[in-house]
Design a protein around this motif. Structure first.
Motif, PDB file in Angstrom:
ATOM      1  N   LYS A  52     -25.651  31.875  39.919  1.00 22.80           N
ATOM      2  CA  LYS A  52     -25.558  30.617  40.674  1.00 22.80           C
ATOM      3  C   LYS A  52     -26.946  30.086  41.014  1.00 22.80           C
ATOM      4  O   LYS A  52     -27.180  28.879  40.977  1.00 22.80           O
ATOM      5  CB  LYS A  52     -24.733  30.822  41.941  1.00 22.80           C
ATOM      6  N   GLN A  53     -27.872  30.992  41.329  1.00 22.78           N
ATOM      7  CA  GLN A  53     -29.249  30.583  41.622  1.00 22.78           C
ATOM      8  C   GLN A  53     -29.883  29.950  40.386  1.00 22.78           C
ATOM      9  O   GLN A  53     -30.524  28.895  40.479  1.00 22.78           O
ATOM     10  CB  GLN A  53     -30.075  31.784  42.094  1.00 22.78           C
ATOM     11  N   GLU A  62     -30.559  30.373  30.530  1.00 18.69           N
ATOM     12  CA  GLU A  62     -31.023  31.662  31.047  1.00 18.69           C
ATOM     13  C   GLU A  62     -29.883  32.393  31.768  1.00 18.69           C
ATOM     14  O   GLU A  62     -29.747  33.613  31.661  1.00 18.69           O
ATOM     15  CB  GLU A  62     -32.201  31.460  31.991  1.00 18.69           C
ATOM     16  N   ALA A  63     -29.049  31.638  32.488  1.00 12.83           N
ATOM     17  CA  ALA A  63     -27.909  32.236  33.182  1.00 12.83           C
ATOM     18  C   ALA A  63     -26.917  32.820  32.173  1.00 12.83           C
ATOM     19  O   ALA A  63     -26.400  33.928  32.376  1.00 12.83           O
ATOM     20  CB  ALA A  63     -27.225  31.199  34.065  1.00 12.83           C
ATOM     21  N   ILE A  64     -26.664  32.100  31.110  1.00  8.26           N
ATOM     22  CA  ILE A  64     -25.752  32.587  30.077  1.00  8.26           C
ATOM     23  C   ILE A  64     -26.310  33.858  29.438  1.00  8.26           C
ATOM     24  O   ILE A  64     -25.595  34.846  29.246  1.00  8.26           O
ATOM     25  CB  ILE A  64     -25.497  31.498  29.010  1.00  8.26           C
ATOM     26  N   LYS A  65     -27.597  33.844  29.130  1.00 12.28           N
ATOM     27  CA  LYS A  65     -28.233  35.012  28.524  1.00 12.28           C
ATOM     28  C   LYS A  65     -28.152  36.219  29.466  1.00 12.28           C
ATOM     29  O   LYS A  65     -27.820  37.326  29.040  1.00 12.28           O
ATOM     30  CB  LYS A  65     -29.698  34.697  28.212  1.00 12.28           C
ATOM     31  N   LYS A  66     -28.411  35.989  30.741  1.00 11.49           N
ATOM     32  CA  LYS A  66     -28.368  37.084  31.724  1.00 11.49           C
ATOM     33  C   LYS A  66     -26.949  37.653  31.828  1.00 11.49           C
ATOM     34  O   LYS A  66     -26.766  38.867  31.886  1.00 11.49           O
ATOM     35  CB  LYS A  66     -28.844  36.593  33.082  1.00 11.49           C
ATOM     36  N   GLY A  74     -19.534  38.026  24.507  1.00  9.47           N
ATOM     37  CA  GLY A  74     -20.063  37.155  23.474  1.00  9.47           C
ATOM     38  C   GLY A  74     -20.582  35.859  24.073  1.00  9.47           C
ATOM     39  O   GLY A  74     -20.405  35.574  25.261  1.00  9.47           O
ATOM     40  N   LEU A  75     -21.199  35.066  23.239  1.00 11.67           N
ATOM     41  CA  LEU A  75     -21.805  33.823  23.686  1.00 11.67           C
ATOM     42  C   LEU A  75     -20.777  32.865  24.288  1.00 11.67           C
ATOM     43  O   LEU A  75     -20.996  32.310  25.369  1.00 11.67           O
ATOM     44  CB  LEU A  75     -22.536  33.144  22.519  1.00 11.67           C
ATOM     45  N   LEU A  76     -19.659  32.685  23.621  1.00 10.07           N
ATOM     46  CA  LEU A  76     -18.649  31.743  24.111  1.00 10.07           C
ATOM     47  C   LEU A  76     -18.082  32.184  25.457  1.00 10.07           C
ATOM     48  O   LEU A  76     -17.964  31.371  26.386  1.00 10.07           O
ATOM     49  CB  LEU A  76     -17.526  31.578  23.092  1.00 10.07           C
ATOM     50  N   TYR A  81     -17.826  31.533  31.339  1.00 12.79           N
ATOM     51  CA  TYR A  81     -17.921  32.134  32.663  1.00 12.79           C
ATOM     52  C   TYR A  81     -18.957  31.404  33.512  1.00 12.79           C
ATOM     53  O   TYR A  81     -18.708  31.052  34.663  1.00 12.79           O
ATOM     54  CB  TYR A  81     -18.261  33.622  32.568  1.00 12.79           C
ATOM     55  N   VAL A  82     -20.132  31.177  32.949  1.00  9.20           N
ATOM     56  CA  VAL A  82     -21.206  30.503  33.690  1.00  9.20           C
ATOM     57  C   VAL A  82     -20.777  29.082  34.056  1.00  9.20           C
ATOM     58  O   VAL A  82     -21.015  28.638  35.185  1.00  9.20           O
ATOM     59  CB  VAL A  82     -22.527  30.520  32.880  1.00  9.20           C
ATOM     60  N   GLU A  83     -20.126  28.391  33.142  1.00  9.31           N
ATOM     61  CA  GLU A  83     -19.662  27.052  33.444  1.00  9.31           C
ATOM     62  C   GLU A  83     -18.577  27.053  34.532  1.00  9.31           C
ATOM     63  O   GLU A  83     -18.508  26.155  35.337  1.00  9.31           O
ATOM     64  CB  GLU A  83     -19.148  26.353  32.185  1.00  9.31           C
TER      65      GLU A  83
END
Length: 89
Positions: A52-53, A62-66, A74-76, A81-83
Motif C-alpha cells: 500500500k505504501q 515495484e509493488a507487483i514485483k515485491k 505469477g505476474l497476472l 492482488y496489488v490492484e
C-alpha cells in the motif's frame, strides 16, 4: 532427433507446467491462510502495508514485483492482488 523423443519431451514439459501452476495456487492459498491467522492473532500484515505504501508513492510495478517475490505467484495474479489493494482504499 526421433519423433518419439520429441513427443516425450513435450509431454514432460506439459506435466511440469501443470505442477508449477498447482504450486503457485498452493502458495496463494497458504498466503491467504497465513494472513487470516495473523489477523486473528492481531498481527499486522506487513507485506500488504508495504504494498500500500508503494502504491501511494505511485510505484505500482515495484509493488507487483515485491508481491511476486513474497508470494511466489505469477505476474497476472500479483497484478490483480496489488490492484485489489488499490480498490479497497
Amino acid at each position: 532427433m526421433n519423433d518419439n523423443i520429441i513427443w516425450l519431451l513435450i509431454g514432460a514439459f506439459a506435466v511440469l507446467i501443470g505442477y508449477i501452476g498447482k504450486m503457485q495456487s498452493d502458495i496463494t492459498r497458504i498466503n491467504k491462510k497465513i494472513n487470516w491467522i495473523a489477523k486473528q492473532l492481531g498481527e499486522s500484515d506487513t507485506i500488504t502495508d508495504d504494498l500500500k505504501q508503494l502504491l501511494s508513492e505511485g510505484k505500482k510495478v515495484e509493488a507487483i514485483k515485491k508481491y511476486r517475490i513474497a508470494s511466489g505467484t505469477g505476474l497476472l495474479e500479483a497484478k490483480e492482488y496489488v490492484e485489489s489493494l488499490n480498490e479497497k482504499e
